[in-house]
Design a protein around this motif. Structure first.
Motif, PDB file in Angstrom:
ATOM      1  N   ARG A  88       0.772  -1.094  -0.024  1.00  0.00           N
ATOM      2  CA  ARG A  88       0.015   0.084   0.154  1.00  0.00           C
ATOM      3  C   ARG A  88       0.792   1.187   0.027  1.00  0.00           C
ATOM      4  O   ARG A  88       0.576   2.148  -0.705  1.00  0.00           O
TER       5      ARG A  88
ATOM      6  N   ALA B  25       2.069   1.779  -3.345  1.00  0.00           N
ATOM      7  CA  ALA B  25       1.319   2.162  -4.190  1.00  0.00           C
ATOM      8  C   ALA B  25       0.932   3.615  -4.249  1.00  0.00           C
ATOM      9  O   ALA B  25       0.873   4.209  -5.060  1.00  0.00           O
TER      10      ALA B  25
ATOM     11  N   ARG C 161       1.647  -1.174  -9.025  1.00  0.00           N
ATOM     12  CA  ARG C 161       1.405  -0.412  -8.154  1.00  0.00           C
ATOM     13  C   ARG C 161       0.172   0.516  -8.348  1.00  0.00           C
ATOM     14  O   ARG C 161      -0.806   0.701  -7.333  1.00  0.00           O
TER      15      ARG C 161
ATOM     16  N   HIS D 244      -2.971  -1.493  -7.998  1.00  0.00           N
ATOM     17  CA  HIS D 244      -3.170  -1.847  -6.608  1.00  0.00           C
ATOM     18  C   HIS D 244      -4.235  -0.752  -6.070  1.00  0.00           C
ATOM     19  O   HIS D 244      -5.267  -1.342  -5.444  1.00  0.00           O
TER      20      HIS D 244
ATOM     21  N   VAL E 105      -5.150  -7.273  -4.140  1.00  0.00           N
ATOM     22  CA  VAL E 105      -3.990  -7.664  -4.759  1.00  0.00           C
ATOM     23  C   VAL E 105      -3.339  -8.709  -3.915  1.00  0.00           C
ATOM     24  O   VAL E 105      -3.875  -8.993  -2.933  1.00  0.00           O
TER      25      VAL E 105
END
Lengths: 486, 486
Positions: A33, A36, B9, B12, B230
């Protein structure tokens, strides 16, 4: 404008991913996370600093623009200035240092370990000073003011010092008078446990009463309550303590204030620079208008008492006069986040003095504990020596490199008092209306004067237009005197 | 590789925002969410079709690459080919037509209104044929195969027709024999209501039993169960029916199969093209390996019976032999999603015949109902004339323009049977192990042969390496015969 709209939409995803992280995300998802969100932030930063923007802004200056479009341009210019002021390496270095310092702070605070914390904190301070110097060059204000401006655009430390200086002359004495008066009062504390399902139903009812639109938002749970998401889908959270329903109750009321500011922003301006919330201080003035001005008023607390009986059963503490006293106790404590509205500004004034001196280079990291002990003794008569945990290490702000944020809490309290003084001028029977269950005058005034104005004006313009005068701490003083001493 | 990592990413954030949309988002957030996701999709598409990629891929062809890097390149080439094959206007036009058709389909299906649905459907079909033609040019395969390839890379309709043709020769007769055998059995149905809290505890226990890692994922609720998120943070959902716990139970088991495939992908490959799941059919083979092969086996159902008693209290239906019969009933019904594993392929074979002819231009939109009625009568002996609602209008796939998807369900069922045949070869006492509560041979085999392989191989290579042979529907036939007729 297309770029602003695109950034607004991408920010939507960042907001939802952040809310999910605080409310649902399992621990194993943290690293992915973070990567991202960093990827998206980098992408948004690149879009915000594109060199072509400088030319576009210059060209727009020459165009014939209506007042709203000119205000859009003002916000765009400010945004571009801030986005381009810092070299990427500095942003990254500060981000890393702040992440490490804040992460290790959690355990260090628990261990009361100032010595372990100091080297990390020193590095964050060093990089924050560099950040302040760069922003100072770009904005043409002092280094501290450049950081303050990031949270409260247009506010200067001289103005904060003027307001806080005035308060320092009367607030400690006022607190002493309140505490003397309350010392003679008997208060029966509510006795738990309070079933979590009942607490959930209570806070949902209160959020609805306060006008939170559940069609365009949610109320969930997280470790630290917050209001996030986007104006179209506001996500606020609360937390529940089985033996203290007031934690969930008042945090929900507080976050509902933040949320209604977001939900009340003009739909036609969504995605435009003028469509965004104005400043941290103005945002906090909404949460405090709800939590302190409205919800801790006699009329509102008297309405709450029978709802507590409804959800938790009758007990002596819920007798209206007792509940009123229980919900308005003034106590000088060490912890800012637990402070009542009268002592809270003392916590903020202390932090302002210290962080201002730190950023200006007039104080060093190792000097903080002594300055803290002196200030707490001076302002609240408390001895904090040797107690870093509940002293100068209690907040995450400095560990995270957020210098210039603290004043906004008290600016919010002052603005909130100023709004209510203005509401009382247009609605002289406000207290009777609130006692009768009619909060509409509050919502209508805030909607017309604050929510619907978003970033249409600078903060000083907004304050002047809404209340007819500049920031004036006397409204807060009168509020405290009326509520606690009359 | 940097581009792949960046896209991983950003994806995500798209995944988390999509999961949030299905599980939490209030209705008022829908429009802003759609715009935000479209903005990100557009951005990711731009990054996936950058002209420089063509040169980079050509240059990479000449480099000395290890086998894994060469597989990465294979996947990148495929991705670039697909991303650049369609003009943006066609993508947008089909997206709009499909959105409208699918949205209006919800009410039209309820109203059994084929006439109102037909014009929308015709437009979706027209644009899907154009899409198929463009993809056909790019991939060098037939138009239908080009669509099929989007869901099941490397699979061709000739292969599907070969397999389905073989099954058509024995499956209807096999179903008839099973139904004849079951007609003489008495089955006591479980009697609800089944408390939702007990159902929640049951499905959580089952997900844990099946190895779902709650440190890297969550189990929530949504209208239609799905597995999303994910690999680092898998989000699966279920739904609860107060009078039928089996809905939540078996959908959780199904989604846990999907989820373990994701959670079992190699961490070192995350963000690399070879680190992604292989195909829809392989994905479905994991959910069906869990739901059908493992969880409806005698040993597993016998283990489940006392857990049902534990959570819902004893009742005659939970007597193990009865529960076994109740959970393995074969019924010829009109609805695909409610079908048991024996009749399910009939629903898929019918759809494959029709969508293949539609995309090839050998059948027109208005011919679908007659073809449907004929196929259902032929395959399952059911009369669907005049019943569009539970006939050719029951699925959202075609309304949404997803031609080529349906075969994957049955390919998944065939692969799953083939995996279990292979597991039984290495673990001859598999059924005894499962009955004794040891599912490890299943998880270990799937992990070693499927999950850990991700997209390292093409689907035919993966099938060959895992099971020692190409796709072979005889394993599914033997599975049905063993479970239902022995």
């Amino acid at each position: 404008m297309a770029r602003s709209r695109s950034l607004h939409r991408l920010n939507h995803l960042a907001q939802i991913a952040s809310v999910d992280r605080e409310t649902l995300m399992p621990p194993g998802g943290a690293e992915a996370r973070a990567l991202a969100l960093a990827e998206l932030e980098q992408l948004m930063h690149a879009r915000s600093t594109d060199l072509v923007i400088a030319d576009q802004l210059k060209a727009a200056e020459q165009e014939t623009l209506d007042d709203e479009a000119r205000a859009d341009l003002r916000e765009m210019q400010r945004g571009y200035l801030l986005a381009t002021a810092l070299p990427a390496e500095l942003v990254e270095a500060k981000g890393l240092a702040a992440s490490r310092c804040e992460y290790e702070w959690r355990a260090q605070r628990q261990a009361n370990d100032w010595a372990a914390y100091l080297p990390n904190f020193r590095e964050v301070l060093r990089l924050s000073r560099e950040e302040a110097a760069r922003l100072s060059d770009a904005l043409g204000v002092s280094p501290y003011d450049a950081l303050l401006d990031g949270f409260e655009p247009g506010m200067r430390s001289a103005e904060v010092a003027r307001v806080f200086g005035a308060m320092r002359a009367w607030l400690p004495a006022l607190i002493a008078r309140i505490r003397e008066k309350q010392a003679s009062e008997t208060v029966i504390e509510p006795v738990g446990p309070f079933a979590l399902d009942a607490q959930r139903a209570l806070v949902r009812e209160i959020a609805e009463t306060l006008g939170f639109d559940f069609e365009r938002g949610r109320l969930d749970e997280s470790t630290h309550p917050f209001s996030g998401g986007v104006p179209e889908d506001v996500r606020m959270t609360t937390r529940f303590r089985e033996h203290d329903f007031s934690v969930a109750l008042f945090s929900t009321i507080h976050e509902t204030g933040h949320s209604r500011y977001e939900q009340g922003s003009p739909r036609a301006w969504l995605g435009r620079p003028i469509g965004s919330w104005r400043s941290m201080g103005i945002h906090e003035s909404q949460s405090l208008a709800f939590e302190m001005q409205l919800a801790r008023s006699r009329g509102f607390l008297e309405r709450l008492a029978p709802r507590l009986v409804h959800y938790f059963g009758a007990q002596p503490a819920f007798e209206p006069e007792n509940w009123l006293r229980a919900a308005t106790r003034v106590v000088a404590g060490k912890i800012r986040v637990d402070a009542d509205e009268a002592t809270y500004p003392c916590h903020v004034m202390l932090r302002f003095d210290i962080e201002h001196a730190l950023v200006a280079g007039e104080m060093q990291a190792e000097d903080v504990p002594a300055a803290w002990d002196e200030g707490m003794c001076d302002l609240l008569g408390l001895d904090t020596r040797g107690d870093y945990r509940d002293g100068c290490m209690q907040d995450p702000h400095w560990a995270g490199g957020a210098f210039g944020y603290f004043p906004c809490y008290t600016l919010g309290a002052l603005y909130a008092a100023q709004w209510f003084a203005a509401i009382r001028r247009t609605t002289p029977d406000l207290d009777a209306r609130i006692a009768a269950g009619d909060d509409a005058p509050v919502f209508d005034w805030l909607s017309a004067n604050i929510w619907s104005q978003a970033s249409r004006w600078t903060t000083p313009e907004l304050v002047q237009r809404a209340s007819g005068e500049a920031l004036n701490p006397e409204h807060f003083r009168r509020h405290l005197e009326t509520r606690y001493l009359s």
